[in-house]
Design a protein around this motif. Structure first.
Motif, mmCIF file in Angstrom:
data_model
loop_
_atom_site.group_PDB
_atom_site.id
_atom_site.type_symbol
_atom_site.label_atom_id
_atom_site.label_comp_id
_atom_site.label_asym_id
_atom_site.label_seq_id
_atom_site.Cartn_x
_atom_site.Cartn_y
_atom_site.Cartn_z
ATOM 1 N N VAL A 1 -36.182 -73.863 41.163
ATOM 2 C CA VAL A 1 -37.005 -74.071 42.349
ATOM 3 C C VAL A 1 -36.218 -74.796 43.421
ATOM 4 O O VAL A 1 -35.185 -75.398 43.160
ATOM 5 N N LYS A 2 -36.736 -74.734 44.633
ATOM 6 C CA LYS A 2 -36.081 -75.466 45.707
ATOM 7 C C LYS A 2 -36.410 -76.946 45.582
ATOM 8 O O LYS A 2 -37.477 -77.335 45.103
ATOM 9 N N GLY A 3 -35.503 -77.763 46.033
ATOM 10 C CA GLY A 3 -35.755 -79.190 45.987
ATOM 11 C C GLY A 3 -34.473 -79.994 46.066
ATOM 12 O O GLY A 3 -33.378 -79.459 46.257
ATOM 13 N N LEU A 4 -34.626 -81.300 45.924
ATOM 14 C CA LEU A 4 -33.509 -82.235 45.860
ATOM 15 C C LEU A 4 -33.579 -82.923 44.511
ATOM 16 O O LEU A 4 -34.611 -83.508 44.167
ATOM 17 N N PHE A 5 -32.503 -82.851 43.727
ATOM 18 C CA PHE A 5 -32.514 -83.341 42.367
ATOM 19 C C PHE A 5 -31.375 -84.324 42.151
ATOM 20 O O PHE A 5 -30.248 -84.093 42.587
ATOM 21 N N GLN A 6 -31.695 -85.422 41.436
ATOM 22 C CA GLN A 6 -30.710 -86.475 41.273
ATOM 23 C C GLN A 6 -29.473 -85.989 40.533
ATOM 24 O O GLN A 6 -29.550 -85.242 39.560
ATOM 25 N N VAL A 7 -28.320 -86.428 41.010
ATOM 26 C CA VAL A 7 -27.035 -86.100 40.400
ATOM 27 C C VAL A 7 -26.746 -87.127 39.300
ATOM 28 O O VAL A 7 -26.832 -88.337 39.534
ATOM 29 N N ASP A 8 -26.393 -86.655 38.085
ATOM 30 C CA ASP A 8 -26.099 -87.600 37.009
ATOM 31 C C ASP A 8 -24.760 -88.280 37.258
ATOM 32 O O ASP A 8 -23.934 -87.820 38.055
ATOM 33 N N GLU A 9 -24.536 -89.365 36.532
ATOM 34 C CA GLU A 9 -23.381 -90.221 36.810
ATOM 35 C C GLU A 9 -22.053 -89.489 36.610
ATOM 36 O O GLU A 9 -21.128 -89.628 37.414
ATOM 37 N N THR A 10 -21.947 -88.678 35.555
ATOM 38 C CA THR A 10 -20.695 -87.959 35.290
ATOM 39 C C THR A 10 -20.368 -86.983 36.413
ATOM 40 O O THR A 10 -19.233 -86.919 36.900
ATOM 41 N N HIS A 11 -21.388 -86.222 36.833
ATOM 42 C CA HIS A 11 -21.190 -85.256 37.910
ATOM 43 C C HIS A 11 -20.853 -85.970 39.212
ATOM 44 O O HIS A 11 -19.985 -85.539 39.968
ATOM 45 N N LEU A 12 -21.545 -87.069 39.476
ATOM 46 C CA LEU A 12 -21.300 -87.826 40.706
ATOM 47 C C LEU A 12 -19.863 -88.352 40.738
ATOM 48 O O LEU A 12 -19.196 -88.271 41.776
ATOM 49 N N ASN A 13 -19.383 -88.869 39.626
ATOM 50 C CA ASN A 13 -17.997 -89.356 39.568
ATOM 51 C C ASN A 13 -17.017 -88.235 39.897
ATOM 52 O O ASN A 13 -16.031 -88.429 40.625
ATOM 53 N N SER A 14 -17.298 -87.041 39.365
ATOM 54 C CA SER A 14 -16.422 -85.893 39.611
ATOM 55 C C SER A 14 -16.415 -85.512 41.086
ATOM 56 O O SER A 14 -15.366 -85.242 41.669
ATOM 57 N N ILE A 15 -17.610 -85.503 41.697
ATOM 58 C CA ILE A 15 -17.722 -85.123 43.113
ATOM 59 C C ILE A 15 -16.997 -86.128 44.005
ATOM 60 O O ILE A 15 -16.195 -85.763 44.871
ATOM 61 N N LEU A 16 -17.273 -87.400 43.787
ATOM 62 C CA LEU A 16 -16.702 -88.427 44.657
ATOM 63 C C LEU A 16 -15.188 -88.534 44.494
ATOM 64 O O LEU A 16 -14.482 -88.904 45.436
ATOM 65 N N SER A 17 -14.690 -88.170 43.320
ATOM 66 C CA SER A 17 -13.245 -88.244 43.104
ATOM 67 C C SER A 17 -12.498 -87.231 43.964
ATOM 68 O O SER A 17 -11.305 -87.395 44.233
ATOM 69 N N ARG A 18 -13.186 -86.177 44.404
ATOM 70 C CA ARG A 18 -12.536 -85.146 45.218
ATOM 71 C C ARG A 18 -12.307 -85.593 46.659
ATOM 72 O O ARG A 18 -11.520 -84.976 47.381
ATOM 73 N N LEU A 19 -12.996 -86.639 47.083
ATOM 74 C CA LEU A 19 -12.904 -87.047 48.482
ATOM 75 C C LEU A 19 -11.478 -87.398 48.887
ATOM 76 O O LEU A 19 -11.057 -87.115 50.008
ATOM 77 N N ASN A 20 -10.743 -88.033 47.996
ATOM 78 C CA ASN A 20 -9.384 -88.440 48.335
ATOM 79 C C ASN A 20 -8.350 -87.815 47.398
ATOM 80 O O ASN A 20 -7.258 -88.339 47.237
#
Length: 414
Positions: free
Chosen positions: A36-55
């Motif tokens: 379904v459409k919506g906004l869903f919380q990102v789990d900690e492992t996935h968030l770490n992976s995403i933020l690591s790509r910034l730099n």
């Protein structure tokens, strides 16, 4: 010394908060973010992976300082909104203007520290993934050879908003029409739709009525400018003038690219603005017929600076995005992960960057996002070829969410 709430110590609060975001009212039901459409919380492992790509070496190097001016524009825009008012309800999640304002304020506060303390992005914000995934396209500031005075070498007018064009706020009549406008004119005492592209460009309904702000060499250039929304006029004396969006005729936007594909005139593979330009140049006898398949028409104004988005704030190249504000409100910050086309090579490069929702677009609906690519040849290539499935992650102030949770909890107890 500044003290920050650690990520681990607030997990219980997040779980409670999500109860209110993921379930309507105070009743629970099973929901899957892919269904379904919506906004869903990102789990900690996935968030770490995403933020690591910034730099990361393979990503887009984030210059946090470059976002400062844009974030301040967001704050200025959001300061005029009622904090408790819902900016958008997408799926079962409500986002208030106050949440967005607080998020921008806190991000601005920690900008100078993010290079050293990137974990602040986890400590200060709860992150939500936008579902379904995003189709990312691009737009840019095209250059047009033009004149500010009538000249036979520049036969195609660029018009300001005509004085007989009227706009009616339909939200005043019914809440379901909030944010919708009716664009019209009065003709023989009757309300009728405003003139379409065929009437304006090929039947001359506005010609010599004093609405011209400039004249261009190429009608196709004018058409492209209207799709992009703003551009730069290259004048004969070498000077440059910004030409900016001022209004539209209210007619439906129709994609010329889709028309060309549907009629079998161009293949879907490799469709781009550059390809469309070449086709029109090679087939001048089809220009009128094809351009008039898009009845939507844009009006302009001249300025010495720009471009500006729907917030009337300057756009930041490769950081400002146009959105459907029924999904992502103006003033939102978001982390975009995608892959961008590269000229001369088939492979795409990874792009991960914080972006700012500061513009709208007639063709931008649902979760689709349009990245402002800037101006010049590189921007034209990127905007013309960008069509990538992408992901958007929305940060929301943890403190603002806690306050929202408390309010909802009080409401459910009554």
């Amino acid at each position: 010394m500044r003290v920050y709430l650690s990520y681990s110590t607030s997990k219980l609060a997040i779980v409670s908060i999500l109860f209110f975001f993921l379930f309507a009212g105070c009743v629970s039901k099973d929901i899957h973010p892919d269904a379904v459409k919506g906004l869903f919380q990102v789990d900690e492992t996935h968030l770490n992976s995403i933020l690591s790509r910034l730099n990361s070496p393979n990503g887009e190097k984030q210059s946090w300082v470059d976002l400062e001016a844009g974030i301040k524009e967001n704050i200025k825009y959001l300061s005029k909104k009622q904090g408790d008012e819902v900016a958008v309800k997408y799926g079962n999640m409500e986002i208030t203007w106050g949440m967005l304002a607080r998020t921008n304020e806190e991000l601005l506060e920690i900008l100078p520290e993010l290079d050293v303390y990137p974990d602040l992005l986890k400590d200060k914000f709860v992150w939500f993934a936008l579902s379904p995934r995003t189709l990312l396209t691009g737009y840019y500031e095209p250059y047009l050879e033009a004149s500010l005075t009538p000249d036979p070498a520049y036969p195609y007018p660029l018009y300001s908003v005509p004085t007989d064009l009227k706009a009616l706020d339909l939200g005043k009549f019914h809440y379901r029409w909030k944010g919708e406008q009716l664009i019209y004119k009065i003709e023989d005492g009757a309300v009728v739709p405003y003139d379409d592209r065929k009437a304006i460009d090929f039947e001359g309904t506005l010609k010599n009525k004093g609405f011209e702000v400039a004249w261009a060499k190429s009608l196709v250039d004018v058409f492209v400018l209207q799709i992009q929304g703003s551009g730069r006029l290259l004048l004969a004396d070498g000077s440059v003038k910004h030409i900016l969006y001022a209004g539209k005729n209210g007619q439906k936007y129709v994609s010329l690219g889709k028309i060309l594909i549907k009629r079998g005139l161009m293949p879907k593979e490799g469709m781009s603005m550059q390809g469309i330009r070449k086709f029109l140049k090679d087939n001048p006898d089809l220009v009128e017929e094809l351009l008039t398949t898009n009845p939507s028409y844009v009006f302009f104004r001249l300025d010495d600076s720009g471009p500006y988005g729907a917030m009337n704030a300057p756009l930041t190249s490769m950081a400002s995005v146009a959105v459907d504000s029924k999904v992502l409100p103006l003033g939102s910050m978001a982390l975009l992960t995608t892959k961008l086309p590269q000229e001369g090579v088939e492979s795409k490069k990874t792009f991960t960057k914080m972006v700012m929702a500061q513009d709208r677009g007639g063709a931008i609906k649902g979760t689709r996002v349009d990245l402002f690519c800037g101006s010049g040849a590189e921007a034209e290539f990127l905007a013309g070829h960008l069509k990538s499935w992408s992901h958007i992650y929305l940060p929301i102030s943890r403190e603002a969410l806690n306050q929202y949770f408390q309010k909802k909890s009080d409401e459910c107890k009554k």
